[in-house]
Design a protein around this motif. Structure first.
Motif, PDB file in Angstrom:
ATOM      1  N   ALA A  34     -24.792  18.507  17.036  1.00 26.07           N
ATOM      2  CA  ALA A  34     -24.349  18.064  15.868  1.00 26.07           C
ATOM      3  C   ALA A  34     -23.264  18.782  15.226  1.00 26.07           C
ATOM      4  N   VAL A  35     -23.038  20.084  15.421  1.00 28.51           N
ATOM      5  CA  VAL A  35     -21.848  20.934  15.046  1.00 28.51           C
ATOM      6  C   VAL A  35     -20.693  20.251  16.017  1.00 28.51           C
ATOM      7  N   ALA A  36     -20.912  20.322  17.303  1.00 28.07           N
ATOM      8  CA  ALA A  36     -20.082  19.968  18.360  1.00 28.07           C
ATOM      9  C   ALA A  36     -19.396  18.658  17.965  1.00 28.07           C
ATOM     10  N   LYS A  37     -20.381  17.603  17.684  1.00 28.51           N
ATOM     11  CA  LYS A  37     -19.864  16.308  17.411  1.00 28.51           C
ATOM     12  C   LYS A  37     -19.119  16.146  16.162  1.00 28.51           C
ATOM     13  N   THR A  38     -19.352  16.806  15.163  1.00 31.98           N
ATOM     14  CA  THR A  38     -18.892  16.679  13.950  1.00 31.98           C
ATOM     15  C   THR A  38     -17.208  17.401  14.155  1.00 31.98           C
ATOM     16  N   ASN A  39     -17.036  18.526  14.910  1.00 32.76           N
ATOM     17  CA  ASN A  39     -16.108  19.128  15.055  1.00 32.76           C
ATOM     18  C   ASN A  39     -15.149  18.124  15.838  1.00 32.76           C
ATOM     19  N   GLU A  40     -15.787  17.150  16.852  1.00 34.44           N
ATOM     20  CA  GLU A  40     -14.937  16.059  17.471  1.00 34.44           C
ATOM     21  C   GLU A  40     -14.519  15.287  16.452  1.00 34.44           C
ATOM     22  N   LEU A  41     -15.349  14.772  15.577  1.00 33.02           N
ATOM     23  CA  LEU A  41     -15.132  13.792  14.641  1.00 33.02           C
ATOM     24  C   LEU A  41     -13.736  14.242  13.598  1.00 33.02           C
ATOM     25  N   LEU A  54       0.683  -1.315  -0.012  1.00 31.46           N
ATOM     26  CA  LEU A  54       0.028  -0.080  -0.088  1.00 31.46           C
ATOM     27  C   LEU A  54       0.802   1.111  -0.100  1.00 31.46           C
ATOM     28  N   PRO A  55       0.554   2.262  -0.767  1.00 31.28           N
ATOM     29  CA  PRO A  55       1.106   3.605  -0.480  1.00 31.28           C
ATOM     30  C   PRO A  55       0.994   4.077   0.952  1.00 31.28           C
ATOM     31  N   ALA A  56       2.072   4.770   1.168  1.00 32.04           N
ATOM     32  CA  ALA A  56       2.148   5.540   2.422  1.00 32.04           C
ATOM     33  C   ALA A  56       1.033   6.802   2.330  1.00 32.04           C
ATOM     34  N   HIS A  57       0.319   6.978   3.410  1.00 34.96           N
ATOM     35  CA  HIS A  57      -0.611   8.194   3.204  1.00 34.96           C
ATOM     36  C   HIS A  57      -0.402   9.328   4.196  1.00 34.96           C
ATOM     37  N   ALA A  58      -0.585  10.611   3.865  1.00 35.68           N
ATOM     38  CA  ALA A  58      -0.402  11.743   4.434  1.00 35.68           C
ATOM     39  C   ALA A  58      -1.946  12.009   4.846  1.00 35.68           C
ATOM     40  N   GLU A  59      -2.791  11.764   3.884  1.00 37.22           N
ATOM     41  CA  GLU A  59      -4.365  12.157   4.311  1.00 37.22           C
ATOM     42  C   GLU A  59      -4.925  11.956   5.600  1.00 37.22           C
ATOM     43  N   THR A  60      -5.385  12.807   6.094  1.00 38.05           N
ATOM     44  CA  THR A  60      -6.145  12.640   7.328  1.00 38.05           C
ATOM     45  C   THR A  60      -7.061  11.463   7.496  1.00 38.05           C
ATOM     46  N   GLY A  61      -7.066  10.667   8.295  1.00 37.84           N
ATOM     47  CA  GLY A  61      -8.071   9.563   8.766  1.00 37.84           C
ATOM     48  C   GLY A  61      -7.577   8.430   7.568  1.00 37.84           C
ATOM     49  N   VAL A  62      -6.691   8.524   7.097  1.00 44.05           N
ATOM     50  CA  VAL A  62      -6.143   7.244   6.155  1.00 44.05           C
ATOM     51  C   VAL A  62      -4.849   6.876   6.499  1.00 44.05           C
ATOM     52  N   SER A  63      -4.792   5.248   6.960  1.00 46.97           N
ATOM     53  CA  SER A  63      -3.373   4.806   7.153  1.00 46.97           C
ATOM     54  C   SER A  63      -3.232   3.885   6.233  1.00 46.97           C
ATOM     55  N   ALA A  64      -2.095   2.950   6.179  1.00 46.20           N
ATOM     56  CA  ALA A  64      -1.849   1.909   5.480  1.00 46.20           C
ATOM     57  C   ALA A  64      -2.940   0.673   5.762  1.00 46.20           C
ATOM     58  N   SER A  65      -3.318   0.620   7.016  1.00 50.13           N
ATOM     59  CA  SER A  65      -4.293  -0.242   7.379  1.00 50.13           C
ATOM     60  C   SER A  65      -5.709   0.054   7.560  1.00 50.13           C
ATOM     61  N   GLU A  66      -5.837   1.307   7.761  1.00 47.10           N
ATOM     62  CA  GLU A  66      -7.546   1.956   8.110  1.00 47.10           C
ATOM     63  C   GLU A  66      -7.847   3.093   7.348  1.00 47.10           C
ATOM     64  N   ILE A  67      -9.197   2.859   7.256  1.00 47.83           N
ATOM     65  CA  ILE A  67      -9.932   4.410   6.764  1.00 47.83           C
ATOM     66  C   ILE A  67     -10.893   4.646   7.774  1.00 47.83           C
ATOM     67  N   LYS A  68     -10.661   5.930   8.475  1.00 45.64           N
ATOM     68  CA  LYS A  68     -11.777   6.389   9.522  1.00 45.64           C
ATOM     69  C   LYS A  68     -12.884   7.078   8.808  1.00 45.64           C
ATOM     70  N   LEU A  69     -14.015   6.697   9.280  1.00 43.09           N
ATOM     71  CA  LEU A  69     -15.113   7.543   8.921  1.00 43.09           C
ATOM     72  C   LEU A  69     -15.879   7.871   9.983  1.00 43.09           C
ATOM     73  N   GLY A  70     -16.648   8.959   9.727  1.00 49.13           N
ATOM     74  CA  GLY A  70     -17.630   9.526  10.886  1.00 49.13           C
ATOM     75  C   GLY A  70     -19.013   9.732  10.573  1.00 49.13           C
ATOM     76  N   ILE A  71     -19.887   9.567  11.575  1.00 52.81           N
ATOM     77  CA  ILE A  71     -21.360  10.030  11.299  1.00 52.81           C
ATOM     78  C   ILE A  71     -21.863  10.281  12.654  1.00 52.81           C
ATOM     79  N   THR A  72     -22.800  11.389  12.332  1.00 49.91           N
ATOM     80  CA  THR A  72     -23.624  11.807  13.486  1.00 49.91           C
ATOM     81  C   THR A  72     -24.922  11.628  13.255  1.00 49.91           C
ATOM     82  N   LEU A  73     -25.660  11.194  14.176  1.00 50.79           N
ATOM     83  CA  LEU A  73     -27.056  10.774  14.050  1.00 50.79           C
ATOM     84  C   LEU A  73     -27.818  10.646  15.858  1.00 50.79           C
ATOM     85  N   PRO A  74     -29.026  10.817  15.552  1.00 53.35           N
ATOM     86  CA  PRO A  74     -29.637  10.898  17.265  1.00 53.35           C
ATOM     87  C   PRO A  74     -29.628   9.239  17.604  1.00 53.35           C
TER      88      PRO A  74
END
Lengths: 548, 431
Positions: free
Chosen positions: B95-102, B27-47
């Motif tokens: 939702a704003v606060a939680k998204t900022n946290e994500l 895998l190419p190394a990654h500098a993109e936020t939330g992406v590593s060689a082994s993981e992609i981090k995604l986030g969701i806000t919902l009630p």
């Protein structure tokens, strides 16, 4: 919906924080051309007055390391206030020009600074109210007096709160050769956006809740003073009536008896009108004790959602609007005295456009689209305030910010500051971004021309104090508890001593190194201070004056 | 802000150099936020809690279940997907606060499936998703404004807009209930007013119109709605609100023995949630609704069948309803978007991939997907069905008829769209 009895008066809690006065006092006899100094416990304290009669104070430790902090205090009333208004607002009855060498004269701030060998100083300024132009001159003179008195001085750093933040920013822009680093805190930006916020808030209160509020265009002399003081009383009367109505029936609070809106409009809960005024003025809907999110656990689940979405924001508006409207009266009166005529003008303001983006986000608090349309329709139909063009022209001659910073500067504010809203800081950050872009283009052009490329230094460090996610507390009976300290990120210039000292450390680093601290060291410093965030991606809402 | 993009490029270059000089990796190394060689981090806000949470609180877990299924089968080019759920209690401020946290604390690569129109408007405005270039995938709201690429350039709605839904619903009503007395209950905000505009565009007029303010829905307010509808002798009533408003309306109407032909909007028409809110099965039976997905009870549908298996294995076999179906379908689309962006995953690349390839993604949807360089809107159509006694929405006598339209003034047409076959084992292999 249940009734609520508050543990403390909302309006009083909010307004009392509007102004912090120094606890430091000086003998009046010390107003001489040269400072009068005394030394005790290895600390030299000098007092005196600059040529404009502004009293100052300098505190210098025996192990002075050459760096002095110049503090500029915030807005103070420039006219005496009746005792009743003073009691409500926390402003003193008399006009005060006592010097303030550190924020609030706080020993927890100057103690550690002195211990590290730093000196502190500050003026009380000769004139109160909006005094930036004269205060800048006073500070420039004060720096000279200090350097003359303490010849070991090598660095001067400036910091200031609120209006003092405005003054500090102006000093940094205009006198980069005198100042080595600067920190405008909870700053006011230019006068017109600030006046627009205050004027809109005041006009909204007047229009919805008490049309006998004059709201500006005050008469000359004693009559004008009486009108302004009368307005303050009426504003607090309206806020008090709303507070009582909210407490009695938060779902459908009654309109104040002084309101003259049509009966049909009174079908809309008065809380929604107050929320609309906050939104159209740009006053945040998170306040010292109300997070626009929480609900009492004693309520049934369905009512909790309603409280979260509709009622909590109204209480936040109530708490914050007391600040904004009181400032509206004081600033309007002050600036009219300075400019010689009416300065607030909303004759062309489209309030519907002002809230178009937000009215859906706060739809529940505004009681839905139909109610919002009815309220906006009323605002569109009633007479507007018209300014005197000559007075407005005179205001435009007062100092404003260019954003052109050639020395390291640190901005820091609470995102829910109800007086100098976060958009003030954002506007300076935006201006600096434009300036930096210019410098970058110049550097690129120079590279083309000479082959040399020197990346321009980013001189601005922008920090934010975010609010907690949830912080409204309720008593066991389910009433909001407003007796607790204001949440971080809310209220005006609501900083801890730790945060001030972190800013002081950052200033010292910047002055010493000619650039702001960055990277991991910066983040560690901020984390240790608590509730200080560096986020390049964050952008606070622009002030309404800027049309967004 | 100043220096952001330049800094990113520098980091990226450094990372690539480091990868080249140190370790050989697939895998190419990654500098993109939330992406590593082994993981992609995604986030969701919902009630996840609160009055608005029933039903919606299942979407995140359903997405997670499908992501686990994909992770167990190799992930996305070897990277496992992690979905971080944050509870916004249906509050815009939270939702704003939680998204900022994500974004700031959890450092997610992208947001996906975030729910609620007001919440998402607040997030887009306060967090500045477009300004930051943060991909905002497949949001669970149909507010038509989110299709405005200039304002929401990184946001990709999944649903047809409420405006489109109303246009389509108007056509359905004109086809099936011409001459009847019509009633409309709608949420009095941009969600509901989107619908009102759509009905107006389609030329459909209602005899009884009842707006309600979001957050005020309850059994007692539903009493007043039912009284007004009954007094107006409404024979066909459209409910364009959230499930927590639909539930009390149907329950109160049943108790009052008021039984018009109900037509439920897609947002408030989830049968299992309505049943959980106290709506008797007999009341829901016969009500009609709109969907762009197959019925969750239709096990003859290959997607439903697969998702039910995934639900059994990875999601504690929770009641399989429309929310679970939406969650898994959203997750499947997300996997395809991530694959389409390539192994060198960047936020910008992900957005470009959806714009250039999104309309070809496989999905359970019975209506076509419309993402392109000029359209941010996902599905553009609905079919109508009737709830049976088990709460499953079954096609009307004419079978599944999908109506499609656009987000402007275009006509509503009956579509001849044929859904492509599901990828083998429901595991996308697109690129």
């Amino acid at each position: 919906m249940r009734n609520f009895k508050f543990k403390r008066s909302l309006a009083f809690v909010a307004v009392s924080s509007l102004l912090s006065l120094t606890v430091v006092s000086i003998p009046t006899a010390a107003r001489a051309a040269d400072p009068a100094c005394t030394t005790a416990n290895f600390v030299t304290t000098c007092v005196g007055a600059t040529s404009d009669t502004a009293p100052y104070m300098m505190i210098v430790p025996a192990n002075f390391n050459g760096t002095v902090y110049l503090y500029s205090h915030g807005y103070r009333n420039n006219v005496p206030l009746p005792a009743a208004i003073s009691a409500i607002t926390g402003f003193p009855t008399a006009v005060a020009n006592t010097p303030e060498p550190v924020p609030g004269g706080n020993a927890a701030i100057y103690g550690p600074l002195l211990a590290k060998g730093y000196a502190v100083m500050g003026s009380g300024f000769a004139r109160q109210g909006w005094n930036a132009d004269s205060a800048i001159k006073t500070n420039v003179e004060l720096i000279g007096v200090f350097k003359k008195q303490f010849t070991k001085t090598t660095k001067v750093v400036a910091w200031g709160n609120s209006l003092g933040g405005f003054i500090t920013q102006a000093l940094a822009e205009q006198y980069p050769n005198l100042i080595d680093a600067a920190a405008p805190l909870c700053m006011a930006s230019d006068i017109t956006p600030a006046l627009t916020l205050a004027g809109d808030a005041l006009w909204g209160i007047k229009t919805f809740f008490d049309p006998t509020i004059k709201g500006g265009n005050y008469s000359a002399g004693a009559a004008g003073y009486a009108e302004a003081m009368g307005d303050l009383g009426k504003v607090f009367g309206a806020i008090g009536a709303l507070q009582a109505a909210f407490a009695a029936n938060p779902t459908a609070p009654a309109w104040p008896a002084t309101s003259k809106v049509p009966d049909a409009l009174k079908a809309v809960p008065s809380r929604s009108a107050l929320v609309l005024v906050a939104l159209m003025a740009g006053v945040p809907l998170q306040s010292a004790h109300f997070d626009s999110t929480s609900a009492p656990s004693v309520l049934p689940a369905a009512q909790q959602t309603s409280f979260q979405l509709a009622i909590n924001p109204a209480f936040a508006a109530l708490e914050n609007m007391a600040n904004a409207a009181a400032l509206g009266v004081l600033v309007t009166y002050d600036l009219e005295l300075q400019a010689g005529g009416a300065v607030f003008d909303n004759s062309a303001t489209d309030y519907a456009a002002r809230v178009a983006d937000e009215q859906f986000i706060w739809s529940s608090a505004l009681s839905g689209n139909s109610a919002t349309a009815a309220m906006l329709g009323y605002l569109a139909a009633v007479p507007r305030a018209k300014a005197d063009p000559a007075a407005v022209a005179k205001l435009k001659t007062l100092t404003s910010h260019s954003g052109k910073l050639d020395i390291p500067t640190i901005l820091f504010t609470g995102v829910a500051d109800p007086v100098t809203v976060a958009g003030n800081q954002q506007s300076v950050a935006d201006k600096y971004a434009a300036y930096y872009a210019e410098k970058w283009e110049e550097a690129k052009a120079n590279k083309k021309k000479t082959g040399d490329y020197k990346k321009p230094q980013n001189n601005l460090l922008v920090l934010w104090n975010f609010t907690p996610e949830k912080y409204t507390k309720f008593t066991a009976a389910g009433a909001p508890d407003t007796s607790l300290p204001a949440a971080t990120g809310t209220n005006h210039c609501n900083f801890t001593a730790k945060q001030y000292l972190a800013i002081a450390d950052l200033l010292a680093y910047a002055a010493e190194n000619g650039k702001n601290l960055s990277g991991g060291a910066l983040l560690t410093k901020l984390r240790k201070a608590g509730n200080m965030t560096f986020d390049r991606g964050y952008s606070a809402p622009k002030m309404k004056y800027y049309g967004e | 802000m100043i220096g952001k993009n330049r800094r990113k490029r520098t980091w990226f270059a450094a990372a690539v150099l480091a990868a080249g000089s140190l370790v050989a990796t697939s895998l190419p190394a990654h500098a993109e936020t939330g992406v590593s060689a082994s993981e992609i981090k995604l986030g969701i806000t919902l009630p996840l809690t609160g009055a608005a949470s029933p039903g919606y609180n299942k979407v995140g877990d359903a997405m997670n279940a499908y992501f686990k299924y994909v992770n167990d089968n190799g992930g996305v080019y070897g990277r496992k997907i992690t979905l971080i759920q944050k509870n916004d209690e249906y509050s815009p401020t939270l939702a704003v606060a939680k998204t900022n946290e994500l974004i700031l604390k959890d450092k997610v690569f992208a947001l996906v499936g975030s729910l609620g129109t007001a919440n998402h408007k607040a997030v887009a405005k306060s967090v500045g998703l477009q300004r930051r270039g943060i991909p905002d995938l497949f949001i669970n709201t149909g507010f038509s404004g989110f299709a405005d690429k200039k304002v929401y350039g990184t946001t990709f709605p999944l649903f047809p807009s409420y405006y489109m839904e109303a246009k389509i619903m108007a056509e359905f009503i004109k086809d099936n209930y011409a001459g009847k007395t019509l009633g409309l209950v709608y949420q009095n905000d941009d969600f509901g007013s989107d619908a009102v505009k759509g009905f107006a565009q389609a030329g459909l007029k209602f005899d009884v119109t009842i707006p309600y303010t979001s957050g005020t829905q309850s059994a007692s307010t539903a009493q007043t709605w039912v009284s007004q509808l009954a007094a107006g002798k409404a024979q066909v009533v459209v409910m364009f609100g959230v499930t927590s408003a639909t539930g009390p309306l149907l329950a109160v109407a049943a108790a009052a023995k008021y039984a018009p032909q109900w037509i439920l909007g897609s947002v408030g028409g989830d049968a299992t949630t309505l049943r959980a809110l106290g709506v008797p099965a007999a009341v829901l039976t016969g009500a009609q609704g709109a969907s762009f997905l197959p019925s969750p009870g239709d096990t003859s549908d290959e997607y439903v069948k697969l998702f039910q298996e995934v639900n059994a294995k990875y999601n504690n076999n929770v009641a399989f309803d429309n929310n679970v179906l939406v969650g898994m379908n959203t997750a499947m689309l997300t996997v395809q978007a991530l694959r389409a962006a390539g192994q060198n995953l960047t936020r910008r690349g992900l957005i470009r991939a959806i714009q250039s390839k999104g309309s070809k993604f496989a999905s359970a949807g019975l209506a076509p997907l419309n993402w392109s360089s000029s359209s941010q809107v996902g599905y553009n159509g609905y079919w109508f069905g009737q709830y049976d006694s088990a709460g499953n929405m079954k096609p009307l006598s004419g079978g599944v008829v999908v109506y499609t339209t656009d987000n402007a003034k275009g006509a509503v047409v009956k579509s001849n769209y044929k859904r492509p076959a599901m990828p083998a084992k429901g595991l996308p292999n697109n690129s």
